[in-house]
Design an enzyme around this catalytic site. Structure first.
Site, PDB file in Angstrom:
ATOM      1  N   ASP A   1       8.596   9.314  -3.141  1.00 41.50           N
ATOM      2  CA  ASP A   1       9.651   8.647  -2.374  1.00 41.50           C
ATOM      3  C   ASP A   1       9.635   7.132  -2.636  1.00 41.50           C
ATOM      4  OD1 ASP A   1      11.689   8.693  -0.292  1.00 41.50           O
ATOM      5  OD2 ASP A   1      10.217   7.533   0.843  1.00 41.50           O
ATOM      6  N   ASP A   2       8.428   6.567  -2.725  1.00 39.23           N
ATOM      7  CA  ASP A   2       8.314   5.121  -3.001  1.00 39.23           C
ATOM      8  C   ASP A   2       8.970   4.793  -4.351  1.00 39.23           C
ATOM      9  OD1 ASP A   2       6.836   4.935  -0.690  1.00 39.23           O
ATOM     10  OD2 ASP A   2       4.896   4.738  -1.683  1.00 39.23           O
TER      11      ASP A   2
ATOM     12  N   GLN B   1      12.736   4.838  -4.178  1.00 41.35           N
ATOM     13  CA  GLN B   1      13.298   3.636  -3.529  1.00 41.35           C
ATOM     14  C   GLN B   1      13.231   2.428  -4.470  1.00 41.35           C
ATOM     15  OE1 GLN B   1      12.487   2.686   0.662  1.00 41.35           O
ATOM     16  NE2 GLN B   1      11.026   4.384   0.629  1.00 41.35           N
TER      17      GLN B   1
ATOM     18  N   HIS C   1       9.117  -3.294   3.663  1.00 40.68           N
ATOM     19  CA  HIS C   1       8.682  -3.549   2.276  1.00 40.68           C
ATOM     20  C   HIS C   1       9.886  -3.850   1.383  1.00 40.68           C
ATOM     21  CE1 HIS C   1       5.493  -0.617   3.656  1.00 40.68           C
ATOM     22  NE2 HIS C   1       4.756  -1.635   3.259  1.00 40.68           N
TER      23      HIS C   1
ATOM     24  N   HIS D   1       8.924   1.241   3.548  1.00 38.22           N
ATOM     25  CA  HIS D   1      10.018   1.300   4.517  1.00 38.22           C
ATOM     26  C   HIS D   1      10.864   0.047   4.321  1.00 38.22           C
ATOM     27  CE1 HIS D   1       7.590  -1.580   6.641  1.00 38.22           C
ATOM     28  NE2 HIS D   1       6.615  -0.695   6.811  1.00 38.22           N
TER      29      HIS D   1
ATOM     30  N   SER E   1       6.618  -0.585  10.493  1.00 36.47           N
ATOM     31  CA  SER E   1       5.242  -0.475  10.015  1.00 36.47           C
ATOM     32  C   SER E   1       5.019   0.961   9.579  1.00 36.47           C
ATOM     33  CB  SER E   1       4.264  -0.806  11.155  1.00 36.47           C
ATOM     34  OG  SER E   1       2.978  -0.309  10.854  1.00 36.47           O
ATOM     35  N   SER E   2       4.217   1.138   8.531  1.00 34.89           N
ATOM     36  CA  SER E   2       3.916   2.508   8.090  1.00 34.89           C
ATOM     37  C   SER E   2       3.226   3.278   9.201  1.00 34.89           C
ATOM     38  CB  SER E   2       3.029   2.479   6.848  1.00 34.89           C
ATOM     39  OG  SER E   2       3.629   1.656   5.882  1.00 34.89           O
ATOM     40  N   ARG E   3       2.488   2.568  10.050  1.00 35.06           N
ATOM     41  CA  ARG E   3       1.736   3.257  11.106  1.00 35.06           C
ATOM     42  C   ARG E   3       2.628   3.705  12.271  1.00 35.06           C
ATOM     43  NH1 ARG E   3      -2.685  -0.563   9.485  1.00 35.06           N
ATOM     44  NH2 ARG E   3      -4.313   0.753   8.622  1.00 35.06           N
TER      45      ARG E   3
ATOM     46  N   LYS F   1       5.168 -10.061   9.304  1.00 33.42           N
ATOM     47  CA  LYS F   1       4.636  -9.071  10.256  1.00 33.42           C
ATOM     48  C   LYS F   1       3.103  -9.162  10.309  1.00 33.42           C
ATOM     49  CE  LYS F   1       4.020  -4.745  12.017  1.00 33.42           C
ATOM     50  NZ  LYS F   1       2.836  -4.341  11.366  1.00 33.42           N
TER      51      LYS F   1
ATOM     52  N   MET G   1       0.847  -1.195   0.000  1.00 34.22           N
ATOM     53  CA  MET G   1       0.000   0.000   0.000  1.00 34.22           C
ATOM     54  C   MET G   1       0.886   1.250   0.000  1.00 34.22           C
ATOM     55  SD  MET G   1      -3.447  -0.939   2.020  1.00 34.22           S
ATOM     56  CE  MET G   1      -2.864  -0.658   3.681  1.00 34.22           C
TER      57      MET G   1
HETATM   58  O1  PAF Z   1      -0.053  -5.707   3.682  1.00 34.28           O
HETATM   59  C1  PAF Z   1      -0.475  -4.811   2.929  1.00 34.28           C
HETATM   60  O2  PAF Z   1       0.182  -3.783   2.691  1.00 34.28           O
HETATM   61  C2  PAF Z   1      -1.855  -4.937   2.305  1.00 34.28           C
HETATM   62  O3  PAF Z   1      -2.751  -5.544   3.187  1.00 34.28           O
HETATM   63  C3  PAF Z   1      -1.859  -5.645   0.947  1.00 34.28           C
HETATM   64  C4  PAF Z   1      -1.382  -7.089   1.060  1.00 34.28           C
HETATM   65  C5  PAF Z   1      -0.948  -4.894  -0.017  1.00 34.28           C
HETATM   66  C6  PAF Z   1      -3.275  -5.665   0.357  1.00 34.28           C
HETATM   67  O4  PAF Z   1      -3.770  -4.375   0.179  1.00 34.28           O
END
Ligand code: PAF
Length: 284
Positions: A79-80, A83, A39, A36, A187-189, A151, A32
């Site tokens: 930025d994405d 990277q 990913h 970071h 985590s993005s959050r 995660k 999504m």
């Molecule tokens: O983990 C995520 O970022 C999302 O849940 C995913 C797998 C891309 C689906 O939108």
């Protein structure tokens, strides 16, 4: 080299068909965005194994409840893309919401079993949204393999289940959680945490790891959960959505660990909900 940026299913399929014609294997990393190091570990694993890698950047509205952070979810496309260029990704799939969900869209993929409990208790909409979009992305791209992080362990189990159940010809590869030096799962959050909350946050991994060690030595799950809840509260966590010891494959709760298991938790720090999980290996 800059990745090709694709925004339609036709363009994605054309790129994949071209690579296939050259004899290349294809990997998909669904994300999504707000990328970071967690990913990027998925991206590097994909790049190491596949001839060509597509990363999807799509903030999927159907996995957010109306009360959740869809509109404020961090977005950082420039930025994405930088990277992903640096990592040598060949293509980035960035569909619009109405490309994924055109007017009249009326299909939902619901996975049973592994989706019961844990995340679903607090986020009952979540796995139908994830399963629907992941099914679509896999069918749009038809990669040889798709990469998911441990995660989001229940999500990983859900994706494995749906690929098996729907005979989608794609391998699902799991990549271990990437952590900050103090143990906090990336985590993005995490971007939502205040300085004080960020200081408390690593307690989640510490407590889960202590529980996993005690369970591996033969501790009872109920005792460890009681201890773990107390330790999280003492560290400064607010509401704990769940803290559970489950079979690593089926995600059903276990009372004592006799085979591969997982300790999983979701807990709040202020207005931020953190999730994490660790393996329990009774032989280890
Ligand atoms: O983990 C995520 O970022 C999302 O849940 C995913 C797998 C891309 C689906 O939108």
């Amino acid at each position: 080299m800059k990745p090709q940026v694709l925004d339609s299913v036709a363009a994605l399929r054309e790129a994949v068909a071209g690579w296939r014609a050259e004899g290349s294997s294809v990997a998909l990393v669904p994300t999504m965005g707000a990328l970071h190091a967690g990913h990027m570990a998925l991206v590097h694993a994909a790049r190491a194994e596949a001839g060509r890698t597509v990363v999807s950047l799509f903030v999927n509205p159907t996995q957010f409840a109306p009360s959740e952070d869809f509109s404020s979810y961090p977005r950082s496309a420039a930025d994405d893309l930088a990277q992903l260029a640096e990592a040598g990704v060949e293509a980035v799939f960035m569909p619009r919401v109405d490309t994924v969900y055109p007017p009249g869209f009326a299909t939902t993929v619901r996975v049973g079993g592994v989706t019961a409990g844990l995340e679903s208790a607090a986020r009952p909409h979540f796995f139908a949204g994830v399963a629907t979009v992941v099914t679509k992305l896999l069918l749009q791209c038809l990669p040889d393999a798709a990469y998911f992080g441990e995660k989001d362990y229940q999500q990983l189990a859900t994706v494995r289940r749906l690929v098996a159940d729907l005979d989608i010809p794609c391998r699902i590869e799991a990549v271990p959680t990437v952590r900050a030096a103090d143990g906090l799962a990336l985590s993005s959050r995490n971007a939502y945490l205040s300085t004080d909350e960020r200081r408390v946050a690593p307690a989640l991994f510490r407590v889960l790891s202590e529980m996993a060690a005690a369970l591996a030595r033969g501790g009872a799950a109920t005792d460890e959960v009681v201890r773990g809840v107390a330790a999280l509260e003492a560290a400064g966590f607010g509401h704990i959505d769940y803290l559970a010891v489950c079979d690593a494959g089926t995600l059903t709760p276990v009372t004592r660990v006799e085979g591969p298991a997982r300790v999983l938790a979701a807990a709040w720090l202020g207005t931020t909900r953190l999730i994490d999980n660790v393996p329990v290996d009774p032989a280890g």
